[in-house]
Enzyme design. Structure first.
Site, PDB file in Angstrom:
ATOM      1  N   ASP A  41      -1.947  15.486 -10.975  1.00 20.76           N
ATOM      2  CA  ASP A  41      -2.500  16.167 -12.158  1.00 20.76           C
ATOM      3  C   ASP A  41      -2.760  15.273 -13.372  1.00 20.76           C
ATOM      4  OD1 ASP A  41      -1.459  18.006 -10.420  1.00 20.76           O
ATOM      5  OD2 ASP A  41      -0.119  18.951 -11.856  1.00 20.76           O
ATOM      6  N   SER A 101       4.337  18.034 -14.546  1.00 25.11           N
ATOM      7  CA  SER A 101       3.189  18.113 -15.459  1.00 25.11           C
ATOM      8  C   SER A 101       3.514  18.732 -16.815  1.00 25.11           C
ATOM      9  CB  SER A 101       2.070  18.916 -14.808  1.00 25.11           C
ATOM     10  OG  SER A 101       1.475  18.113 -13.817  1.00 25.11           O
ATOM     11  N   ASP A 160       4.939  23.176 -16.051  1.00 26.73           N
ATOM     12  CA  ASP A 160       3.617  22.770 -16.539  1.00 26.73           C
ATOM     13  C   ASP A 160       3.289  23.341 -17.920  1.00 26.73           C
ATOM     14  OD1 ASP A 160       3.597  21.744 -13.970  1.00 26.73           O
ATOM     15  OD2 ASP A 160       2.338  23.337 -13.151  1.00 26.73           O
TER      16      ASP A 160
HETATM   17  C1  FRU Z   1       0.240  20.745  -9.464  1.00 23.51           C
HETATM   18  C2  FRU Z   1       1.727  20.438  -9.502  1.00 23.51           C
HETATM   19  C3  FRU Z   1       2.386  20.960 -10.758  1.00 23.51           C
HETATM   20  C4  FRU Z   1       3.580  20.079 -10.888  1.00 23.51           C
HETATM   21  C5  FRU Z   1       3.034  18.746 -10.417  1.00 23.51           C
HETATM   22  C6  FRU Z   1       4.024  17.893  -9.695  1.00 23.51           C
HETATM   23  O1  FRU Z   1      -0.462  19.863  -8.641  1.00 23.51           O
HETATM   24  O2  FRU Z   1       2.374  20.967  -8.358  1.00 23.51           O
HETATM   25  O3  FRU Z   1       2.700  22.334 -10.726  1.00 23.51           O
HETATM   26  O4  FRU Z   1       4.055  20.004 -12.192  1.00 23.51           O
HETATM   27  O5  FRU Z   1       1.965  19.049  -9.546  1.00 23.51           O
HETATM   28  O6  FRU Z   1       3.463  16.640  -9.433  1.00 23.51           O
END
Ligand code: FRU
Length: 469
Positions: A41, A101, A160
């Site tokens: 991300d 994230s 996130d």
């Molecule tokens: C989305 C995700 C987020 C998480 C991150 C971990 O791709 O799964 O929800 O924070 O990637 O790398």
């Protein structure tokens, strides 16, 4: 593990891996990619003091997902990027399985990061903390620790944070899974970024007329475009239909209006943001001139990732190109950021019947084609686009099974804009009415070949390769 020890292993991974990675013929020439390891991300995308900052989920040690670090690039113009000190390494107990994230805001003229500390337990369960880190004078980030633990009623999948300011207060949206295994978005408020009040669910599976809509919602982002509020997020667990929801997980949006006082988001139907094979976890920020800009991850978390040929070179995944967003008749429009025209080099223009068009080199190139009659476009030996007058079908062979797989867009085609870069093609339809974003791995120097009787008018540019320093 201690931060110093993690950084030693990270350095070793870079020392061992970067030459091999740079020799990969699929290495992008102008998209952002990890120097080694896995990128996912975009995080903490923000404009501040003359620079765009883009952080990213990074596993420097492997091409699999795992304990994530935050890498950091900055750019004055969205075209020329430079590496910055690694922003976060998962060294503390409250982030033992990854600095997941999050987003960035500006406090006292410095960047503050808000991210998820992910913690997994031996019994398979997990928890999550929302944490702060603050930029210091060296451009490094000092951790301030957790400011929020798991809210009651949710599983360990709460993550996130995307934070913004509204009427002098801080607001946060969080992706969440409730105890009934339904995906939700929570809204929280704070005066100081340290103490947060949970205002409740503003959207989710089973809410707002959506019906059953997935077991987890990741990576929410809430922002205003014109008169509307846009809630962007990634629902997981939406069953595939004949011609939509074909990817393992989706990225999409709801248009509506957030009533801040009552923490209610009235919204319309869900729309997918992309009709291609790989697009996930997009994040936006405001440019200095007021444009709403977006980066996405050109990947999908799924079983097929390790079949990407780049894994043999020790790296995997790239960001999308930066895009600018607008609204037109209730549709989210995505166009390549206008800054990208700076990449344009040698140019050719051609008009006539599709089958007579010159073969175009597309290793690193842009094509704009005006066309409305049916045609076929071969993109190297790895992707094929068919416009039959009613829908676009984009097909390739699945890297794991070898079987053909397709994605679709329905509508009236007038124009296509293709941005091609070694391992990816971003296809903007009708000036951004829809996008098909896809990885592809041609086995030889790719060329684009048009077929069919359609009258077309095309422009083609070779794109330059700015240094990533
Ligand atoms: C989305 C995700 C987020 C998480 C991150 C971990 O791709 O799964 O929800 O924070 O990637 O790398």
């Amino acid at each position: 593990m201690q931060e110093a020890s993690l950084l030693k292993h990270l350095t070793l991974a870079v020392m061992r891996g970067q030459i091999r990675a740079s020799q990969d013929p699929h290495r992008p020439s102008w998209h952002l990619a990890p120097c080694v390891g896995l990128l996912n991300d975009p995080n903490g995308f923000i404009y501040h003091a003359g620079y765009y900052h883009l952080f990213y989920q990074w596993n420097p040690l492997d091409c699999r997902h795992g304990s994530k670090y935050w890498g950091h690039w900055r750019s004055p113009d969205l075209v020329h990027w430079e590496h910055q000190p690694v922003a976060l390494v998962p060294s503390e107990e409250y982030e033992s399985h990854g600095c997941y994230s999050g987003s960035a805001v500006i406090v006292d003229d410095l960047i503050t990061l808000i991210y998820t500390g992910n913690v997994k337990y031996p019994d398979g369960s997990r928890t999550a903390f929302q944490c702060l880190a603050q930029e210091n004078e060296q451009g490094e980030f000092d951790k301030l620790g957790p400011v929020l633990s798991l809210p009651a009623g949710y599983t360990g999948h709460v993550r996130d944070p995307k934070v913004w300011q509204h009427n002098g207060q801080w607001y946060m949206v969080l992706g969440a899974q409730d105890k009934q295994r339904q995906g939700k978005v929570l809204l929280l408020r704070s005066d100081n970024l340290h103490e947060w009040q949970n205002l409740g669910e503003i959207a989710g599976s089973g809410l707002g007329g959506l019906g059953s809509f997935g077991y987890m919602w990741e990576c929410p982002d809430l922002f205003t475009l014109g008169e509307q509020d846009v809630l962007m997020f990634c629902p997981q667990g939406i069953p595939a239909e004949a011609e939509c929801y074909r990817n393992t997980f989706q990225a999409g949006y709801l248009l509506g209006k957030l009533d801040y006082a009552n923490a209610v988001l009235g919204h319309q139907d869900f729309h997918e943001m992309d009709a291609g094979f790989e697009f996930y976890a997009p994040q936006t920020t405001l440019a200095a001139d007021g444009r709403r800009l977006l980066f996405g991850w050109m990947g999908i978390p799924d079983d097929d990732e390790l079949y990407h040929p780049t894994v043999a070179y020790g790296w995997i995944h790239t960001m999308t190109c930066p895009r600018e967003l607008s609204l037109d008749e209730g549709k989210l429009i995505q166009r390549p950021a206008r800054e990208l025209t700076a990449l344009r080099g040698e140019h050719q223009q051609w008009q006539g019947r599709a089958q007579d068009a010159p073969a175009l080199p597309i290793s690193s190139a842009e094509i704009i084609v005006n066309i409305s009659e049916p045609f076929v476009l071969e993109l190297g030996d790895a992707l094929i686009l068919v416009w039959d007058g009613e829908r676009i079908t984009l097909s390739r062979h699945n890297l794991r099974t070898g079987l053909q797989e397709s994605r679709y867009w329905w509508g009236e085609l007038q124009q296509l804009q293709l941005l091609c870069d070694r391992c990816s093609i971003e296809i903007f339809i009708n000036h951004g009415e829809a996008v098909m974003t896809s990885c592809y791995f041609p086995t030889e120097e790719p060329i684009a070949i048009f077929n069919g009787n359609a009258e077309l008018c095309l422009r083609h540019w070779l794109l330059s390769s700015p240094m990533l320093e």
